[in-house]
Design a protein around this motif. Structure first.
Motif, mmCIF file in Angstrom:
data_model
loop_
_atom_site.group_PDB
_atom_site.id
_atom_site.type_symbol
_atom_site.label_atom_id
_atom_site.label_comp_id
_atom_site.label_asym_id
_atom_site.label_seq_id
_atom_site.Cartn_x
_atom_site.Cartn_y
_atom_site.Cartn_z
ATOM 1 N N GLY A 14 0.819 -1.211 0.000
ATOM 2 C CA GLY A 14 0.000 0.000 0.000
ATOM 3 C C GLY A 14 0.851 1.258 0.000
ATOM 4 O O GLY A 14 0.614 2.186 -0.784
ATOM 5 N N THR A 18 1.381 3.847 -3.230
ATOM 6 C CA THR A 18 0.872 5.216 -3.061
ATOM 7 C C THR A 18 1.983 6.215 -3.395
ATOM 8 O O THR A 18 1.757 7.198 -4.112
ATOM 9 C CB THR A 18 0.375 5.436 -1.606
ATOM 10 O OG1 THR A 18 -0.619 4.465 -1.305
ATOM 11 C CG2 THR A 18 -0.200 6.821 -1.413
ATOM 12 N N GLY A 106 0.720 3.043 6.196
ATOM 13 C CA GLY A 106 0.764 1.746 5.501
ATOM 14 C C GLY A 106 1.725 0.812 6.208
ATOM 15 O O GLY A 106 2.598 0.213 5.575
ATOM 16 N N VAL A 298 -3.918 2.711 4.449
ATOM 17 C CA VAL A 298 -3.960 1.731 3.349
ATOM 18 C C VAL A 298 -3.466 0.374 3.852
ATOM 19 O O VAL A 298 -2.755 0.292 4.848
ATOM 20 C CB VAL A 298 -3.089 2.170 2.139
ATOM 21 C CG1 VAL A 298 -3.671 3.382 1.437
ATOM 22 C CG2 VAL A 298 -1.645 2.435 2.553
ATOM 23 N N GLY A 299 -3.845 -0.671 3.136
ATOM 24 C CA GLY A 299 -3.331 -2.014 3.420
ATOM 25 C C GLY A 299 -3.895 -2.620 4.688
ATOM 26 O O GLY A 299 -5.017 -2.320 5.111
ATOM 27 N N ALA A 320 -4.535 -3.986 -0.829
ATOM 28 C CA ALA A 320 -3.585 -2.903 -0.487
ATOM 29 C C ALA A 320 -3.151 -2.166 -1.755
ATOM 30 O O ALA A 320 -3.083 -0.934 -1.779
ATOM 31 C CB ALA A 320 -2.375 -3.484 0.241
ATOM 32 N N ALA A 324 -4.053 1.920 -3.076
ATOM 33 C CA ALA A 324 -3.058 2.960 -3.371
ATOM 34 C C ALA A 324 -3.556 3.926 -4.445
ATOM 35 O O ALA A 324 -3.247 5.123 -4.393
ATOM 36 C CB ALA A 324 -1.742 2.306 -3.802
#
Ligand code: FAD
Ligand code: NAD
Length: 406
Positions: A14, A18, A106, A298-299, A320, A324
């Motif tokens: 993630g 990103t 993340g 995220v993730g 994940a 992103a």
């Protein structure tokens, strides 16, 4: 004018995706972008069962961050996050502090121990490159010790895996494949080695297609894996584990106990005061936390509910990576002071699990079942697609899996 500071914590699936997306989407004149990670490499967690078993060198799973992140556009800080102070908009690192305007968390997963006695002290876990290398080395050390002991010590050549979820099954498949070579290397009679999988639930791979589960268990049993289903691990000690089935307890002696019985979000998130459910933040549809408009997760530190089933989606690299896209877009919106936030909906393309060299099971495109080498090829396609997405053709050629029979 002062540029907004965006800080991304963790270079897992993630976090790194990103960052790679943001460095393309937004100029250095607009934003001050920082990525923090414990190591100077990203690793493929989805390959760690292989490194843990010793069937794939851990360097194959590692990708130097400088190979995919442009250090002219991103400040890379190699450091360990200790905590986050979302009220003060600060991240506390082992070697300093960072202020942020917008934060992306993340930091990934850690093993869930469910408070079971002795797991933290006595179990090995498949969590990162270092914990995986330790499993491989422990098994090799114990196998090498076996013939140097005066007494017969079967616990040295007994490998026990806790949990028959995807991680446990993938790991045990790799170990089963490696055992003939290990026995040959260390002069051990293969019939003396035990490879045991202990699963508390009524089936391995709970919730997965029953025909595929049966195939997986048959294939693994044929390679010598013993399944103890409906059997819960109650305690781990220095000499083994205690399990319970139908109210009856049994001790299994082992010096090679690998705990693969579930994960939770990185505990830093909970300790930093974010509201969590099993260590994971129940984020808003735009991936921001319920309490902080300037923090995206995220993730595996985030939990996404599946509205159809009313249950959370299992945390996966697939999700994940997809997060992103939305995270990077929404960071850009925040930096530019806009309001056109995207909402995240997982698009589950399939699930494929390896059973060791050239063998796998999977469901793709909704309902299409795959067995054996076809599923194994599909798994490599998924892995290679990720490398292409992350670092283009150069990374794919360097790190990709191309041997369809392995
Ligand atoms: P992670 O991949 O967990 O990475 C977290 C990053 O944060 C790491 O770089 C870590 O070093 C860094 N970090 C952690 N703590 C700190 C700190 N305090 N300070 C600084 N940096 C820190 N999913 C699939 O979709 N398909 C699969 O085939 C699959 N196979 C798997 C096989 C195995 C053996 C395992 C264990 C999991 C598998 N998964 C699979 C699940 C998948 O790996 C996870 O869902 C995924 O790794 C989560 O990604 P993430 O971005 O949250 O972070
Ligand atoms: P999991 O939660 O999916 O499975 C853990 C298993 O351990 C469960 O079957 C559970 O019943 C069992 N268990 C729990 N407590 C136990 C106990 N005390 N004694 C015995 N058994 C016990 O966890 P996982 O396998 O680590 O997977 C973590 C996440 O990573 C999941 O979301 C999974 O989907 C994902 N993953 C995906 C893949 C893939 O897609 N190929 C591979 C690995 C992991």
């Amino acid at each position: 004018m002062k540029k907004p500071k965006v800080v991304v914590l963790g270079a897992g699936y993630g976090g790194i995706m990103t960052t790679v997306k943001l460095q393309k989407m937004i100029g250095t004149n607009e934003v001050d972008l920082t990525l923090v990670n414990k190591h100077d490499y990203h690793y493929q967690t989805t390959w760690l069962h292989e490194s843990s078993a010793g069937t794939l060198h851990h360097d194959r799973t590692r990708i130097p961050i400088k190979d995919v992140v442009d250090f002219n556009k991103v400040n890379f800080v190699q450091d360990t996050v200790i905590s986050i102070d979302p009220k003060a908009k600060k991240v506390i690192l082992e070697d300093g502090e960072l202020e942020y305007d917008y934060l992306v968390i993340g930091l990934g997963f850690e093993s869930a121990t469910f408070g079971i006695k002795g797991i933290e002290e006595h179990a090995y876990t498949i969590n990162n490159v270092n914990s995986s290398r330790l499993i491989r080395d422990t098994i090799e050390y114990n196998f090498s010790l076996y013939n140097n002991e005066e007494e017969e010590r079967p616990e040295l050549i007994t490998i026990v895996v806790g949990g028959a979820g995807f991680t446990g099954i993938e790991f045990v498949g790799e170990v089963a494949n490696r055992l003939p070579e290990l026995c040959h290397e260390y002069d051990i009679d293969p019939s003396k080695v035990r490879l045991v999988t202990v699963e508390a639930g009524p089936s391995a791979l709970a919730g997965f297609d029953p025909e595929l589960v049966e195939y997986a268990m048959n294939r693994l049993e044929a390679k010598g894996v013993e399944f103890k289903i409906g059997t819960a691990i109650k305690e781990a000690t220095a000499d083994g584990i205690v399990v319970e089935k139908d109210g009856v307890q049994e001790e299994i002696k082992t010096k090679n106990f690998v705990w693969a019985a579930g994960v939770r979000g990185n505990s830093i998130v909970e300790k930093s005061g974010f509201e969590v459910n099993r260590g994971r933040v129940q984020i808003r549809p735009d991936l921001r936390t319920p309490d902080y408009d300037d923090v995206i997760v995220v993730g595996d530190c985030a939990v996404i509910m599946n509205e159809e089933t009313g249950r959370p989606y299992p945390p996966t690299a697939q999700i994940a990576i997809q997060m992103a896209d939305v995270a990077a877009h929404n960071v850009k919106v925040m930096v530019r002071g806009g309001s056109e936030f995207k909402e995240f909906t997982p698009n589950i393309l399939g699930t494929v699990a390896s059973l060791g060299e050239g063998d796998a099971i999977g469901v793709v495109f909704g309902t299409r079942k795959l067995f054996g080498w076809m599923a194994s090829v599909m798994k490599k396609i998924i892995d290679n697609r990720y490398l292409l997405k992350l670092g283009g053709i150069g990374l794919l050629l360097k790190k990709g899996k191309f041997n369809i029979f392995k």
